[in-house]
Design a protein around this motif. Sequence first.
Motif, PDB file in Angstrom:
ATOM      1  N   PRO A  39      12.300   7.056  10.068  1.00 11.63           N
ATOM      2  CA  PRO A  39      12.332   8.398   9.587  1.00 11.63           C
ATOM      3  C   PRO A  39      13.797   8.993   9.044  1.00 11.63           C
ATOM      4  CG  PRO A  39      11.099   7.869  11.655  1.00 11.63           C
ATOM      5  CD  PRO A  39      11.817   6.669  11.205  1.00 11.63           C
ATOM      6  N   VAL A  40      13.770  10.007   8.488  1.00 11.11           N
ATOM      7  CA  VAL A  40      14.967  10.398   7.897  1.00 11.11           C
ATOM      8  C   VAL A  40      14.755  12.101   8.227  1.00 11.11           C
ATOM      9  CG1 VAL A  40      15.688   8.843   6.156  1.00 11.11           C
ATOM     10  CG2 VAL A  40      14.047  10.761   5.619  1.00 11.11           C
ATOM     11  N   SER A  41      16.112  12.776   8.424  1.00 11.53           N
ATOM     12  CA  SER A  41      16.294  14.168   8.471  1.00 11.53           C
ATOM     13  C   SER A  41      16.012  14.957   7.307  1.00 11.53           C
ATOM     14  CB  SER A  41      17.312  14.586   9.390  1.00 11.53           C
ATOM     15  OG  SER A  41      18.582  14.211   8.703  1.00 11.53           O
ATOM     16  N   SER A  42      16.349  14.399   6.155  1.00  9.33           N
ATOM     17  CA  SER A  42      16.077  15.027   4.773  1.00  9.33           C
ATOM     18  C   SER A  42      16.207  13.973   3.515  1.00  9.33           C
ATOM     19  CB  SER A  42      17.597  15.906   4.719  1.00  9.33           C
ATOM     20  OG  SER A  42      18.676  14.946   4.460  1.00  9.33           O
ATOM     21  N   LEU A  43      15.562  14.405   2.746  1.00 10.65           N
ATOM     22  CA  LEU A  43      15.418  13.604   1.446  1.00 10.65           C
ATOM     23  C   LEU A  43      15.349  14.478   0.124  1.00 10.65           C
ATOM     24  CD1 LEU A  43      12.151  13.505   0.227  1.00 10.65           C
ATOM     25  CD2 LEU A  43      12.022  12.127   2.253  1.00 10.65           C
ATOM     26  N   THR A  44      15.677  13.875  -0.889  1.00 13.90           N
ATOM     27  CA  THR A  44      15.549  14.699  -2.155  1.00 13.90           C
ATOM     28  C   THR A  44      14.789  14.110  -3.109  1.00 13.90           C
ATOM     29  OG1 THR A  44      18.005  15.420  -1.966  1.00 13.90           O
ATOM     30  CG2 THR A  44      17.016  15.626  -4.140  1.00 13.90           C
TER      31      THR A  44
ATOM     32  N   PRO B 277      15.023  19.481  -2.765  1.00 19.21           N
ATOM     33  CA  PRO B 277      15.571  19.042  -1.266  1.00 19.21           C
ATOM     34  C   PRO B 277      14.523  19.465  -0.120  1.00 19.21           C
ATOM     35  CG  PRO B 277      16.540  21.210  -2.036  1.00 19.21           C
ATOM     36  CD  PRO B 277      15.686  20.671  -2.984  1.00 19.21           C
ATOM     37  N   ILE B 278      14.428  18.283   0.748  1.00 20.92           N
ATOM     38  CA  ILE B 278      13.194  18.547   1.872  1.00 20.92           C
ATOM     39  C   ILE B 278      13.696  18.105   2.809  1.00 20.92           C
ATOM     40  CG2 ILE B 278      11.057  17.625   2.555  1.00 20.92           C
ATOM     41  CD1 ILE B 278      10.282  16.681  -0.543  1.00 20.92           C
ATOM     42  N   THR B 279      13.528  19.094   3.791  1.00 18.49           N
ATOM     43  CA  THR B 279      13.941  19.134   5.284  1.00 18.49           C
ATOM     44  C   THR B 279      12.615  19.381   6.316  1.00 18.49           C
ATOM     45  OG1 THR B 279      14.508  21.349   5.158  1.00 18.49           O
ATOM     46  CG2 THR B 279      16.386  19.854   4.962  1.00 18.49           C
ATOM     47  N   PRO B 280      12.626  18.960   7.359  1.00 19.46           N
ATOM     48  CA  PRO B 280      11.555  19.213   8.221  1.00 19.46           C
ATOM     49  C   PRO B 280      11.230  20.533   8.522  1.00 19.46           C
ATOM     50  CG  PRO B 280      13.053  17.600   9.267  1.00 19.46           C
ATOM     51  CD  PRO B 280      13.709  18.225   8.214  1.00 19.46           C
ATOM     52  N   MET B 281      10.049  21.077   8.373  1.00 18.30           N
ATOM     53  CA  MET B 281       9.542  22.410   8.512  1.00 18.30           C
ATOM     54  C   MET B 281       9.431  22.575  10.157  1.00 18.30           C
ATOM     55  SD  MET B 281       6.370  22.527   5.928  1.00 18.30           S
ATOM     56  CE  MET B 281       5.962  24.278   6.421  1.00 18.30           C
ATOM     57  N   THR B 282       9.329  21.683  11.230  1.00 17.10           N
ATOM     58  CA  THR B 282       9.217  21.948  12.271  1.00 17.10           C
ATOM     59  C   THR B 282       9.647  20.839  12.984  1.00 17.10           C
ATOM     60  OG1 THR B 282       6.921  20.807  12.360  1.00 17.10           O
ATOM     61  CG2 THR B 282       6.967  23.222  12.284  1.00 17.10           C
TER      62      THR B 282
ATOM     63  N   TYR C 255      12.237  14.830  11.759  1.00 14.28           N
ATOM     64  CA  TYR C 255      12.141  14.334  10.656  1.00 14.28           C
ATOM     65  C   TYR C 255      11.123  14.798   9.564  1.00 14.28           C
ATOM     66  CZ  TYR C 255       7.750  12.476  12.799  1.00 14.28           C
ATOM     67  OH  TYR C 255       6.541  12.552  13.317  1.00 14.28           O
ATOM     68  N   VAL C 256      11.671  14.178   8.348  1.00 18.55           N
ATOM     69  CA  VAL C 256      10.747  14.731   7.196  1.00 18.55           C
ATOM     70  C   VAL C 256       9.218  13.967   7.208  1.00 18.55           C
ATOM     71  CG1 VAL C 256      10.425  14.765   4.600  1.00 18.55           C
ATOM     72  CG2 VAL C 256      12.571  15.120   5.951  1.00 18.55           C
ATOM     73  N   SER C 257       8.207  14.889   7.405  1.00 24.18           N
ATOM     74  CA  SER C 257       6.722  14.221   7.500  1.00 24.18           C
ATOM     75  C   SER C 257       6.161  14.306   5.951  1.00 24.18           C
ATOM     76  CB  SER C 257       6.113  14.979   8.552  1.00 24.18           C
ATOM     77  OG  SER C 257       5.903  16.566   8.139  1.00 24.18           O
ATOM     78  N   VAL C 258       5.174  13.703   5.946  1.00 28.62           N
ATOM     79  CA  VAL C 258       4.389  13.586   4.912  1.00 28.62           C
ATOM     80  C   VAL C 258       3.913  15.022   4.311  1.00 28.62           C
ATOM     81  CG1 VAL C 258       1.983  12.840   3.800  1.00 28.62           C
ATOM     82  CG2 VAL C 258       3.314  11.257   5.304  1.00 28.62           C
ATOM     83  N   ARG C 259       3.736  15.879   5.421  1.00 28.39           N
ATOM     84  CA  ARG C 259       3.209  17.309   5.314  1.00 28.39           C
ATOM     85  C   ARG C 259       4.415  17.905   4.564  1.00 28.39           C
ATOM     86  NH1 ARG C 259      -0.401  20.438   8.011  1.00 28.39           N
ATOM     87  NH2 ARG C 259      -0.434  18.907   9.758  1.00 28.39           N
ATOM     88  N   ASP C 260       5.620  17.682   5.090  1.00 24.83           N
ATOM     89  CA  ASP C 260       6.944  18.544   4.506  1.00 24.83           C
ATOM     90  C   ASP C 260       7.063  18.049   2.924  1.00 24.83           C
ATOM     91  OD1 ASP C 260       7.525  19.264   7.033  1.00 24.83           O
ATOM     92  OD2 ASP C 260       8.779  17.769   7.564  1.00 24.83           O
ATOM     93  N   VAL C 261       6.665  16.765   2.537  1.00 25.07           N
ATOM     94  CA  VAL C 261       6.770  16.542   1.389  1.00 25.07           C
ATOM     95  C   VAL C 261       5.794  17.223   0.319  1.00 25.07           C
ATOM     96  CG1 VAL C 261       6.720  14.587  -0.521  1.00 25.07           C
ATOM     97  CG2 VAL C 261       7.853  14.286   1.847  1.00 25.07           C
ATOM     98  N   ILE C 262       4.494  17.164   0.749  1.00 27.84           N
ATOM     99  CA  ILE C 262       3.518  17.866   0.140  1.00 27.84           C
ATOM    100  C   ILE C 262       3.823  19.375  -0.203  1.00 27.84           C
ATOM    101  CG2 ILE C 262       1.163  18.266  -0.005  1.00 27.84           C
ATOM    102  CD1 ILE C 262       0.587  15.863   1.460  1.00 27.84           C
ATOM    103  N   HIS C 263       4.378  20.049   1.077  1.00 33.77           N
ATOM    104  CA  HIS C 263       4.520  21.436   0.894  1.00 33.77           C
ATOM    105  C   HIS C 263       5.515  21.916   0.128  1.00 33.77           C
ATOM    106  CE1 HIS C 263       2.004  22.649   4.968  1.00 33.77           C
ATOM    107  NE2 HIS C 263       1.025  22.065   3.814  1.00 33.77           N
ATOM    108  N   ALA C 264       6.747  21.233   0.123  1.00 36.37           N
ATOM    109  CA  ALA C 264       7.755  21.194  -0.661  1.00 36.37           C
ATOM    110  C   ALA C 264       7.637  21.092  -2.131  1.00 36.37           C
ATOM    111  CB  ALA C 264       8.983  20.312  -0.124  1.00 36.37           C
TER     112      ALA C 264
END
Length: 225
Positions: free
Chosen positions: A101-106, A117-122, A130-139
């Motif tokens: 897991p990572v705390s951010s990704l682009t 840029p994607i960071t954890p929502m919660t 950590y960045v989740s699958v949900r975070d990527v989809i929402h971003a």
Amino acid sequence: MPALTKRVRFTSINAMYSPIPSTPYAFTTSTATSVSQSSDGSKHSKRRRHSSTLTTHPRPFPLDVPEPITRIHYLLAFPSAAPYQLPPLTYDLCSPATDPPVSSLTITCPYLHWEFPITPMTLASRKGPYVSVRDVIHALYRGLRMAVHPLEYEALPSVETITNVNEAYFSRCNSIVKKKARQEEQAKGVKRVDFLMGRNRFLGLSKKSSTSRKGGSMVWELNVS
């Protein structure tokens, strides 16, 4: 830039059933008349009324044939064995987007000049966010739904590209059935998703390179078709 025929806008339990068709019934009633002759030569008519008859058609399949079993995809299934647990789909959406897991990704895309840029929502884990699958989809959804600035539109490299973006814009708006909702969407103007020029099918993310980083975040490329 050549004049366009159209104007674009800008703004700052598993379910299982096998239905059996209702059996058609046909009622028939007939009346017959017979003629008999008496000894004196006169003729008498007698009316005979036949009783109604009920005609039925056979069932579409025998009763001893088992009905087909319909199963829901496991990601959508209700966990009947332990209903207090979350369904698998929820688990997958909450899973880390990467391993480890990572705390951010682009995320970048060859058809777009924006980065996501994607960071954890919660706070997703006791060990840390950590960045989740949900975070990527929402971003990605939020990013692609953002309105395009007129200067970004004017910076498109060619007349052909502008035409393709316009077609994607009108196609997206015209796909809305209700007139009022369609007009409201048109009023919001061109969006980033229109710059994909109809390539709206998500094919997944791929790592650009082992050393590609943006502000300390690993960079992934969005693949579409």
